[in-house]
Design a protein around this motif. Structure first.
Motif, PDB file in Angstrom:
ATOM      1  N   LEU A 207       0.806  -1.220   0.000  1.00  0.00           N
ATOM      2  CA  LEU A 207       0.000   0.000   0.000  1.00  0.00           C
ATOM      3  C   LEU A 207       0.840   1.272   0.000  1.00  0.00           C
ATOM      4  O   LEU A 207       0.304   2.369  -0.184  1.00  0.00           O
ATOM      5  CB  LEU A 207      -0.930   0.019   1.216  1.00  0.00           C
ATOM      6  CG  LEU A 207      -1.980  -1.097   1.316  1.00  0.00           C
ATOM      7  CD1 LEU A 207      -2.852  -0.864   2.551  1.00  0.00           C
ATOM      8  CD2 LEU A 207      -2.833  -1.154   0.068  1.00  0.00           C
ATOM      9  N   ILE A 208       2.150   1.119   0.197  1.00  0.00           N
ATOM     10  CA  ILE A 208       3.013   2.305   0.300  1.00  0.00           C
ATOM     11  C   ILE A 208       2.962   3.174  -0.966  1.00  0.00           C
ATOM     12  O   ILE A 208       2.847   4.408  -0.868  1.00  0.00           O
ATOM     13  CB  ILE A 208       4.457   1.898   0.646  1.00  0.00           C
ATOM     14  CG1 ILE A 208       4.509   1.392   2.090  1.00  0.00           C
ATOM     15  CG2 ILE A 208       5.411   3.091   0.466  1.00  0.00           C
ATOM     16  CD1 ILE A 208       5.890   0.898   2.523  1.00  0.00           C
ATOM     17  N   PRO A 209       3.031   2.611  -2.203  1.00  0.00           N
ATOM     18  CA  PRO A 209       2.941   3.469  -3.391  1.00  0.00           C
ATOM     19  C   PRO A 209       1.642   4.269  -3.444  1.00  0.00           C
ATOM     20  O   PRO A 209       1.642   5.440  -3.836  1.00  0.00           O
ATOM     21  CB  PRO A 209       3.035   2.468  -4.551  1.00  0.00           C
ATOM     22  CG  PRO A 209       3.750   1.290  -3.981  1.00  0.00           C
ATOM     23  CD  PRO A 209       3.287   1.207  -2.559  1.00  0.00           C
ATOM     24  N   ALA A 210       0.538   3.648  -3.047  1.00  0.00           N
ATOM     25  CA  ALA A 210      -0.747   4.344  -3.058  1.00  0.00           C
ATOM     26  C   ALA A 210      -0.738   5.505  -2.063  1.00  0.00           C
ATOM     27  O   ALA A 210      -1.207   6.605  -2.365  1.00  0.00           O
ATOM     28  CB  ALA A 210      -1.871   3.373  -2.726  1.00  0.00           C
ATOM     29  N   VAL A 211      -0.189   5.272  -0.864  1.00  0.00           N
ATOM     30  CA  VAL A 211      -0.098   6.328   0.144  1.00  0.00           C
ATOM     31  C   VAL A 211       0.724   7.492  -0.386  1.00  0.00           C
ATOM     32  O   VAL A 211       0.349   8.674  -0.239  1.00  0.00           O
ATOM     33  CB  VAL A 211       0.519   5.786   1.451  1.00  0.00           C
ATOM     34  CG1 VAL A 211       0.834   6.939   2.401  1.00  0.00           C
ATOM     35  CG2 VAL A 211      -0.410   4.793   2.125  1.00  0.00           C
ATOM     36  N   THR A 212       1.845   7.199  -1.019  1.00  0.00           N
ATOM     37  CA  THR A 212       2.725   8.240  -1.549  1.00  0.00           C
ATOM     38  C   THR A 212       2.023   9.084  -2.605  1.00  0.00           C
ATOM     39  O   THR A 212       2.121  10.315  -2.607  1.00  0.00           O
ATOM     40  CB  THR A 212       3.999   7.611  -2.141  1.00  0.00           C
ATOM     41  OG1 THR A 212       4.656   6.850  -1.131  1.00  0.00           O
ATOM     42  CG2 THR A 212       4.936   8.684  -2.660  1.00  0.00           C
ATOM     43  N   HIS A 213       1.299   8.426  -3.504  1.00  0.00           N
ATOM     44  CA  HIS A 213       0.622   9.161  -4.578  1.00  0.00           C
ATOM     45  C   HIS A 213      -0.538   9.996  -4.043  1.00  0.00           C
ATOM     46  O   HIS A 213      -0.794  11.102  -4.531  1.00  0.00           O
ATOM     47  CB  HIS A 213       0.137   8.184  -5.647  1.00  0.00           C
ATOM     48  CG  HIS A 213       1.221   7.729  -6.566  1.00  0.00           C
ATOM     49  ND1 HIS A 213       1.655   8.470  -7.635  1.00  0.00           N
ATOM     50  CD2 HIS A 213       1.990   6.609  -6.558  1.00  0.00           C
ATOM     51  CE1 HIS A 213       2.633   7.830  -8.265  1.00  0.00           C
ATOM     52  NE2 HIS A 213       2.845   6.691  -7.629  1.00  0.00           N
ATOM     53  N   ILE A 214      -1.256   9.477  -3.050  1.00  0.00           N
ATOM     54  CA  ILE A 214      -2.350  10.249  -2.454  1.00  0.00           C
ATOM     55  C   ILE A 214      -1.805  11.502  -1.772  1.00  0.00           C
ATOM     56  O   ILE A 214      -2.336  12.605  -1.937  1.00  0.00           O
ATOM     57  CB  ILE A 214      -3.130   9.379  -1.446  1.00  0.00           C
ATOM     58  CG1 ILE A 214      -3.899   8.274  -2.188  1.00  0.00           C
ATOM     59  CG2 ILE A 214      -4.092  10.234  -0.629  1.00  0.00           C
ATOM     60  CD1 ILE A 214      -4.520   7.246  -1.271  1.00  0.00           C
ATOM     61  N   ALA A 215      -0.713  11.352  -1.020  1.00  0.00           N
ATOM     62  CA  ALA A 215      -0.107  12.495  -0.331  1.00  0.00           C
ATOM     63  C   ALA A 215       0.356  13.553  -1.335  1.00  0.00           C
ATOM     64  O   ALA A 215       0.131  14.757  -1.150  1.00  0.00           O
ATOM     65  CB  ALA A 215       1.063  12.029   0.527  1.00  0.00           C
ATOM     66  N   SER A 216       0.996  13.093  -2.423  1.00  0.00           N
ATOM     67  CA  SER A 216       1.495  14.027  -3.434  1.00  0.00           C
ATOM     68  C   SER A 216       0.358  14.750  -4.143  1.00  0.00           C
ATOM     69  O   SER A 216       0.400  15.973  -4.357  1.00  0.00           O
ATOM     70  CB  SER A 216       2.349  13.264  -4.455  1.00  0.00           C
ATOM     71  OG  SER A 216       2.774  14.124  -5.488  1.00  0.00           O
ATOM     72  N   ALA A 217      -0.707  14.014  -4.508  1.00  0.00           N
ATOM     73  CA  ALA A 217      -1.840  14.610  -5.224  1.00  0.00           C
ATOM     74  C   ALA A 217      -2.558  15.646  -4.368  1.00  0.00           C
ATOM     75  O   ALA A 217      -2.933  16.722  -4.850  1.00  0.00           O
ATOM     76  CB  ALA A 217      -2.801  13.518  -5.665  1.00  0.00           C
ATOM     77  N   LEU A 218      -2.742  15.334  -3.084  1.00  0.00           N
ATOM     78  CA  LEU A 218      -3.441  16.272  -2.208  1.00  0.00           C
ATOM     79  C   LEU A 218      -2.590  17.499  -1.927  1.00  0.00           C
ATOM     80  O   LEU A 218      -3.095  18.603  -1.772  1.00  0.00           O
ATOM     81  CB  LEU A 218      -3.851  15.582  -0.909  1.00  0.00           C
ATOM     82  CG  LEU A 218      -4.943  14.518  -1.066  1.00  0.00           C
ATOM     83  CD1 LEU A 218      -5.284  13.891   0.276  1.00  0.00           C
ATOM     84  CD2 LEU A 218      -6.195  15.115  -1.679  1.00  0.00           C
ATOM     85  N   SER A 219      -1.280  17.325  -1.886  1.00  0.00           N
ATOM     86  CA  SER A 219      -0.385  18.463  -1.707  1.00  0.00           C
ATOM     87  C   SER A 219      -0.488  19.412  -2.899  1.00  0.00           C
ATOM     88  O   SER A 219      -0.558  20.635  -2.748  1.00  0.00           O
ATOM     89  CB  SER A 219       1.058  17.986  -1.560  1.00  0.00           C
ATOM     90  OG  SER A 219       1.942  19.086  -1.441  1.00  0.00           O
ATOM     91  N   ASP A 220      -0.537  18.838  -4.111  1.00  0.00           N
ATOM     92  CA  ASP A 220      -0.697  19.657  -5.317  1.00  0.00           C
ATOM     93  C   ASP A 220      -2.038  20.372  -5.318  1.00  0.00           C
ATOM     94  O   ASP A 220      -2.144  21.534  -5.730  1.00  0.00           O
ATOM     95  CB  ASP A 220      -0.593  18.781  -6.574  1.00  0.00           C
ATOM     96  CG  ASP A 220       0.810  18.226  -6.775  1.00  0.00           C
ATOM     97  OD1 ASP A 220       1.753  18.765  -6.164  1.00  0.00           O
ATOM     98  OD2 ASP A 220       0.952  17.256  -7.548  1.00  0.00           O
ATOM     99  N   SER A 221      -3.088  19.678  -4.853  1.00  0.00           N
ATOM    100  CA  SER A 221      -4.424  20.261  -4.823  1.00  0.00           C
ATOM    101  C   SER A 221      -4.485  21.453  -3.874  1.00  0.00           C
ATOM    102  O   SER A 221      -5.084  22.487  -4.181  1.00  0.00           O
ATOM    103  CB  SER A 221      -5.447  19.201  -4.395  1.00  0.00           C
ATOM    104  OG  SER A 221      -6.744  19.746  -4.341  1.00  0.00           O
ATOM    105  N   ILE A 222      -3.857  21.324  -2.713  1.00  0.00           N
ATOM    106  CA  ILE A 222      -3.839  22.409  -1.733  1.00  0.00           C
ATOM    107  C   ILE A 222      -3.080  23.605  -2.284  1.00  0.00           C
ATOM    108  O   ILE A 222      -3.481  24.761  -2.129  1.00  0.00           O
ATOM    109  CB  ILE A 222      -3.221  21.929  -0.409  1.00  0.00           C
ATOM    110  CG1 ILE A 222      -4.162  20.925   0.268  1.00  0.00           C
ATOM    111  CG2 ILE A 222      -2.955  23.104   0.523  1.00  0.00           C
ATOM    112  CD1 ILE A 222      -3.534  20.198   1.424  1.00  0.00           C
ATOM    113  N   GLN A 223      -1.968  23.339  -2.962  1.00  0.00           N
ATOM    114  CA  GLN A 223      -1.175  24.419  -3.542  1.00  0.00           C
ATOM    115  C   GLN A 223      -1.973  25.161  -4.605  1.00  0.00           C
ATOM    116  O   GLN A 223      -1.944  26.393  -4.687  1.00  0.00           O
ATOM    117  CB  GLN A 223       0.111  23.855  -4.169  1.00  0.00           C
ATOM    118  CG  GLN A 223       1.129  24.925  -4.551  1.00  0.00           C
ATOM    119  CD  GLN A 223       1.607  25.730  -3.352  1.00  0.00           C
ATOM    120  OE1 GLN A 223       1.772  25.201  -2.261  1.00  0.00           O
ATOM    121  NE2 GLN A 223       1.803  27.026  -3.552  1.00  0.00           N
TER     122      GLN A 223
END
Length: 339
Positions: A207-223
């Motif tokens: 599940l680690i790749p999925a966690v990493t991609h979710i964190a990155s996508a949400l960071s981009d969304s907030i920015q």
């Protein structure tokens, strides 16, 4: 130096011109208003106003119309304070209270304001800096993709399509969603990416790749959210007043469509919730809005400040529009505080 009577003459010229769209002459002023002096005296007052560049004759032998400087003096010192009617208050209250979510509320706000004023209404989304996460939902879309839905404590809903890089079962996705909510519920949006990333040490390796991609996508969304966005309504109102723009309405329409211009102007005006800032004509030069006026006031959502605005021709009912935008902004803040 303009006399007190001269200022009253300017006030009625603005009011009559806004009402009729016709240049105002001395005889019309004497006929419509109780000044107790002759038309010749009013003409002398108007000549002094023209010398001060507060009014101008659009055509030879015509009446006079206000200049940007005249509108400014009217707004700052001569406009009568107006209040919205009980019927309008009830309509605002009911229309905004019926909103199902944050996005619908802002959409209803601009539609309501444009209807009340017959101008273009604009609302700025608040940034997510001090809002907190209420809940996150992950919805499988198949093909290693998921829709991530972030619900904030102010009712705002953000959706982001995420490529998970790995195929997850419904059970895996539910486990991941549960772990994310345990980490982020009640956290600030600014803490979201870091909180999700910390899950990498607590989930199975698969599940680690999925966690990493979710964190990155949400960071981009907030920015992206921090860049601000606007919702608008009532552009047709501007088109209906096209004859108020002596050159062409197209620069105004282009400026409205180019949201960066409006965001810059709204930011520069810096209106507080208790006041309405007004920028008139050439006061916002090099923007495409040199023949328009911009009104703005503030509202708040979960402590975050944002702006509500109006755009229309300089020939507008400033007193009524100021009352309307102030009232709608206060109701909007009240509705958001109650959620």
């Amino acid at each position: 130096m303009v006399s007190q009577r001269g200022l009253e003459v300017l006030r009625v010229i603005v009011q009559d011109y806004v009402s009729s769209r016709e240049p105002v002459g001395s005889k019309a002023i004497v006929d419509r208003h109780q000044f107790g002096v002759s038309a010749a005296t009013i003409r002398n007052d108007m000549a002094l106003l023209e010398e001060e560049e507060l009014i101008v004759a659009p055509h030879t032998s015509s009446g006079r119309v206000p200049t940007d400087k005249g509108y400014r003096l009217f707004v700052d010192h001569l406009a009568e304070v107006k209040h919205i009617t009980p019927t309008q208050k009830q309509a605002i209250d009911q229309f905004l209270d019926d909103s199902a979510d944050f996005d619908e509320l802002l959409g209803r706000t601009v539609r309501l304001l444009s209807q009340l004023t017959n101008q273009v209404a604009i609302v700025q989304y608040p940034t997510l800096g001090s809002t907190r996460i209420r809940h996150i939902e992950l919805v499988s879309l198949g093909n290693r993709r998921a829709l991530c839905v972030v619900i904030s404590d102010n009712g705002q809903v953000e959706q982001k399509l995420i490529d998970l890089e790995v195929e997850l079962s419904e059970q895996d996705l539910a486990q991941l969603c549960s772990g994310i909510n345990a980490q982020v519920a009640g956290k600030l949006h600014s803490e979201l990416s870091e909180s999700i990333t910390s899950l990498t040490s607590q989930v199975p390796n698969a599940l680690i790749p999925a966690v990493t991609h979710i964190a990155s996508a949400l960071s981009d969304s907030i920015q992206a959210n921090r860049q601000n966005k606007l919702v608008m309504a009532g552009t047709a109102n501007l088109v209906r007043t096209g004859e108020d723009f002596s050159d062409s309405i197209y620069p105004v329409l282009d400026a409205i469509e180019e949201q960066v211009v409006l965001l810059k102007l709204l930011t520069e005006m810096k209106a507080d919730a208790d006041e309405v800032a007004v920028s008139i004509g050439r006061e916002h030069s090099n923007s495409g809005l040199e023949q328009a006026s911009l009104l703005s006031t503030g509202y708040s959502s979960a402590g975050e400040k944002a702006t509500l605005g109006l755009v229309g021709p300089t020939r507008m009912d400033y007193s009524s529009n100021i009352a309307s935008i102030r009232a709608v902004a206060r109701y909007l803040t009240r509705v958001l505080d109650a959620r």
